[in-house]
Write an enzyme that holds these catalytic residues in place. Structure first.
Site, PDB file in Angstrom:
ATOM      1  N   TYR A   1      41.539  51.540  53.790  1.00 51.76           N
ATOM      2  CA  TYR A   1      42.298  50.548  53.015  1.00 51.76           C
ATOM      3  C   TYR A   1      43.461  50.082  53.858  1.00 51.76           C
ATOM      4  O   TYR A   1      44.151  50.899  54.476  1.00 51.76           O
ATOM      5  CB  TYR A   1      42.803  51.165  51.717  1.00 51.76           C
ATOM      6  CG  TYR A   1      43.617  50.212  50.862  1.00 51.76           C
ATOM      7  CD1 TYR A   1      44.998  50.321  50.783  1.00 51.76           C
ATOM      8  CD2 TYR A   1      43.004  49.204  50.125  1.00 51.76           C
ATOM      9  CE1 TYR A   1      45.751  49.450  49.999  1.00 51.76           C
ATOM     10  CE2 TYR A   1      43.742  48.328  49.344  1.00 51.76           C
ATOM     11  CZ  TYR A   1      45.116  48.462  49.282  1.00 51.76           C
ATOM     12  OH  TYR A   1      45.848  47.592  48.507  1.00 51.76           O
TER      13      TYR A   1
ATOM     14  N   ASP B   1      46.455  51.157  62.020  1.00 52.57           N
ATOM     15  CA  ASP B   1      47.192  50.918  60.781  1.00 52.57           C
ATOM     16  C   ASP B   1      47.882  52.241  60.418  1.00 52.57           C
ATOM     17  O   ASP B   1      47.252  53.153  59.872  1.00 52.57           O
ATOM     18  CB  ASP B   1      46.250  50.455  59.669  1.00 52.57           C
ATOM     19  CG  ASP B   1      47.011  50.264  58.358  1.00 52.57           C
ATOM     20  OD1 ASP B   1      46.391  49.815  57.378  1.00 52.57           O
ATOM     21  OD2 ASP B   1      48.216  50.587  58.313  1.00 52.57           O
TER      22      ASP B   1
ATOM     23  N   LYS C   1      55.947  51.960  54.170  1.00 55.37           N
ATOM     24  CA  LYS C   1      56.315  53.233  53.545  1.00 55.37           C
ATOM     25  C   LYS C   1      57.549  53.910  54.179  1.00 55.37           C
ATOM     26  O   LYS C   1      58.679  53.513  53.906  1.00 55.37           O
ATOM     27  CB  LYS C   1      55.092  54.166  53.545  1.00 55.37           C
ATOM     28  CG  LYS C   1      53.886  53.579  52.747  1.00 55.37           C
ATOM     29  CD  LYS C   1      52.709  54.499  52.748  1.00 55.37           C
ATOM     30  CE  LYS C   1      51.469  53.825  52.234  1.00 55.37           C
ATOM     31  NZ  LYS C   1      51.404  53.696  50.774  1.00 55.37           N
TER      32      LYS C   1
HETATM   33  P1  KE4 Z   1      51.424  48.155  50.850  1.00 48.32           P
HETATM   34  O1  KE4 Z   1      51.155  46.661  50.838  1.00 48.32           O
HETATM   35  O2  KE4 Z   1      50.948  48.835  49.587  1.00 48.32           O
HETATM   36  O3  KE4 Z   1      52.891  48.478  51.195  1.00 48.32           O
HETATM   37  O4  KE4 Z   1      50.587  48.801  52.047  1.00 48.32           O
HETATM   38  C1  KE4 Z   1      49.212  48.576  52.105  1.00 48.32           C
HETATM   39  C2  KE4 Z   1      48.570  49.681  52.935  1.00 48.32           C
HETATM   40  C3  KE4 Z   1      48.194  49.399  54.234  1.00 48.32           C
HETATM   41  N1  KE4 Z   1      47.633  50.347  55.014  1.00 48.32           N
HETATM   42  C4  KE4 Z   1      47.419  51.602  54.542  1.00 48.32           C
HETATM   43  C5  KE4 Z   1      46.792  52.619  55.434  1.00 48.32           C
HETATM   44  C6  KE4 Z   1      47.789  51.944  53.222  1.00 48.32           C
HETATM   45  O5  KE4 Z   1      47.562  53.194  52.763  1.00 48.32           O
HETATM   46  C7  KE4 Z   1      48.375  50.968  52.399  1.00 48.32           C
HETATM   47  C8  KE4 Z   1      48.767  51.242  50.954  1.00 48.32           C
HETATM   48  N2  KE4 Z   1      48.544  52.549  50.473  1.00 48.32           N
HETATM   49  C9  KE4 Z   1      48.322  52.668  49.054  1.00 48.32           C
HETATM   50  C10 KE4 Z   1      47.989  54.125  48.749  1.00 48.32           C
HETATM   51  N3  KE4 Z   1      46.681  54.451  49.139  1.00 48.32           N
HETATM   52  C11 KE4 Z   1      49.501  52.174  48.261  1.00 48.32           C
HETATM   53  C12 KE4 Z   1      49.511  52.564  46.803  1.00 48.32           C
HETATM   54  C13 KE4 Z   1      49.144  51.394  45.915  1.00 48.32           C
HETATM   55  O6  KE4 Z   1      48.240  50.619  46.282  1.00 48.32           O
HETATM   56  O7  KE4 Z   1      49.775  51.287  44.806  1.00 48.32           O
END
Ligand code: KE4
Length: 428
Positions: A142, A237, A265
């Site tokens: 993801y 990533d 994060k």
């Molecule tokens: P954000 O747009 O949520 O800040 O980041 C996206 C993203 C990009 N790359 C990786 C490896 C990530 O894990 C994420 C987002 N992680 C999720 C948890 N698996 C965020 C939680 C959510 O979607 O509410």
């Protein structure tokens, strides 16, 4: 104050699914989401004043624990000077200089407001720099919700059974090729089938959105080799692994060089921040230097930069954080494995660095296919039983447990003991 259930009923009137991000709706576990009132250290309290040991840690940012004084004081100080200017500030320079000192192979940083935005921009840069359109991602990984990444995506895209989201035009998705994590042949095949058309490979160096699945020995090195041979860029990533696996992230931890690295994060210390980073040669393709456009009203927001700079400065000055959170994760994973064995439970506990994930399957999990063999109903039952016992976990299988510097040995032992009880209930 309303209870979680009354708040959830109200929320569903004005927020899709009652939430601002799907995984928070607890759809994968079939329970009412807990509305959180406050957090401190390794603990959170819901609006009904139930206390939990928190292993979500806001999905990773709270590596030092919640409400850390160093970060709180930095934000309190920054706020009095103003919330946002839409103009350059010294703090943006300071945090970028610090990141380039902490992380190998990056000379320049561009701040954005989320991991999604960091990935979206890095992909545009890779395409602009190579003049190629196609990209490779891995099934079950993801990378945020930009259109071209919502193809066989992991995390909560899996929970809603929509790894290929509606609304993504076929024209967009066609340039996203998918390979299998830990399977170099599946990557090589795509390059053979699309010679000179692939701009980049984007990979989670540790897949932490299919549960936690680490790279097999040689996998990341193989991606580096394939990219070099085919003139493609390798994007790590590191939204989850960045500043978590090690001070220098996955590049340092696995000794593999990426061409571009995305962060989120932890670099925001809990505030909305993302970043994409790389060599000067690559990053100067980005406007206003070059022809790859990207912009953002709140990019480099001074208050968010204060939180991020405080957290990264602390991590840079206290390398013991990394050994300690990895040791805690080792203890937790080992204890949960022992608990599962004593209960005769077919449960795998994967761990990489300070990331841990249980899979309810007797077979080892080293791929997305393996993760998919996990019993999702068992995970949902495990989640509910642990929540009742004051342990706050990801409300979905395809996520991770995050350890923080604030978790104590006692927290870990309590979590293991409760997991043992729950495994005994699930595997009578
Ligand atoms: P954000 O747009 O949520 O800040 O980041 C996206 C993203 C990009 N790359 C990786 C490896 C990530 O894990 C994420 C987002 N992680 C999720 C948890 N698996 C965020 C939680 C959510 O979607 O509410």
């Amino acid at each position: 104050m309303d209870t979680s259930s009354s708040l959830f009923a109200r929320a569903k009137q004005v927020l899709p699914g009652g939430v601002n991000s799907p995984v928070r709706a607890y759809r994968a576990v079939g329970l009412t989401p807990r509305f959180i009132a406050r957090a401190d250290g390794a603990y959170i309290w819901d609006v009904d004043d139930h206390k939990y040991i928190d292993y979500v840690c806001s999905w990773g940012p709270m590596i030092l624990g919640h409400n850390h004084p160093v970060i709180r004081q930095a934000v309190e100080k920054a706020i009095v000077d103003g919330l946002s200017f839409g103009a350059p500030t010294e703090r943006e320079v300071e945090i970028a200089e610090l990141m380039t000192r902490m992380v190998p192979n990056i000379e320049m940083v561009r701040m954005v407001n989320s991991g999604t935005e960091a990935v979206m921009s890095a992909l545009r840069l890779a395409r602009g720099a190579t003049g190629r359109d196609k990209i490779i991602k891995f099934e079950g990984c993801y990378h945020g919700h930009s259109d071209c990444m919502l193809v066989k995506a992991g995390s909560s895209a899996m929970d809603g059974g929509c790894p290929n989201s509606a609304g993504v035009p076929v024209g967009t998705a066609k340039d996203t090729l998918t390979a299998q994590y830990n399977d170099l042949e599946s990557v090589q095949r795509l390059f053979d089938e699309n010679p000179n058309e692939i701009a980049c490979i984007i990979v989670e160096p540790v897949a932490a959105n299919m549960g936690v699945v680490g790279p097999q020995p040689g996998f990341l090195e193989g991606l580096r080799r394939i990219c070099d041979k085919n003139g493609a860029l390798l994007i790590f990533d590191e939204v989850i692994t960045g500043f978590r696996l090690a001070k220098g992230g996955a590049q340092s931890y696995f000794h593999v060089r990426a061409d571009l690295v995305t962060f989120g994060k932890i670099i925001g210390g809990g505030m909305p921040v993302g970043a994409y980073c790389g060599s000067r040669a690559l990053m100067e393709h980005i406007a206003p230097c070059g022809s790859v456009y990207q912009a953002g009203t709140l990019a480099g927001n001074p208050v968010a930069m204060a939180a991020g700079l405080a957290q990264l400065t602390y991590l840079n000055e206290h390398p013991e954080v990394y050994t300690e959170i990895e040791q805690k994760a080792n203890t937790l994973a080992h204890g949960m494995r022992q608990a599962a064995a004593e209960a005769g439970a077919g449960v795998q506990i994967n761990q990489v660095g300070s990331l841990v994930a249980p899979f309810f399957t007797p077979d080892c999990v080293a791929s997305f296919a393996g993760a998919n063999r996990s019993d999702l109903k068992k995970y949902a039952a495990y989640f509910g039983l642990m929540l009742e016992r004051g342990i706050y976990l990801a409300p979905a299988q395809f996520e991770a447990m995050f350890l923080s510097f604030a978790h104590t040995q006692q927290d870990i032992e309590e979590t293991i003991a409760k997991a043992k009880t729950v495994f005994g209930i699930l595997y009578p």
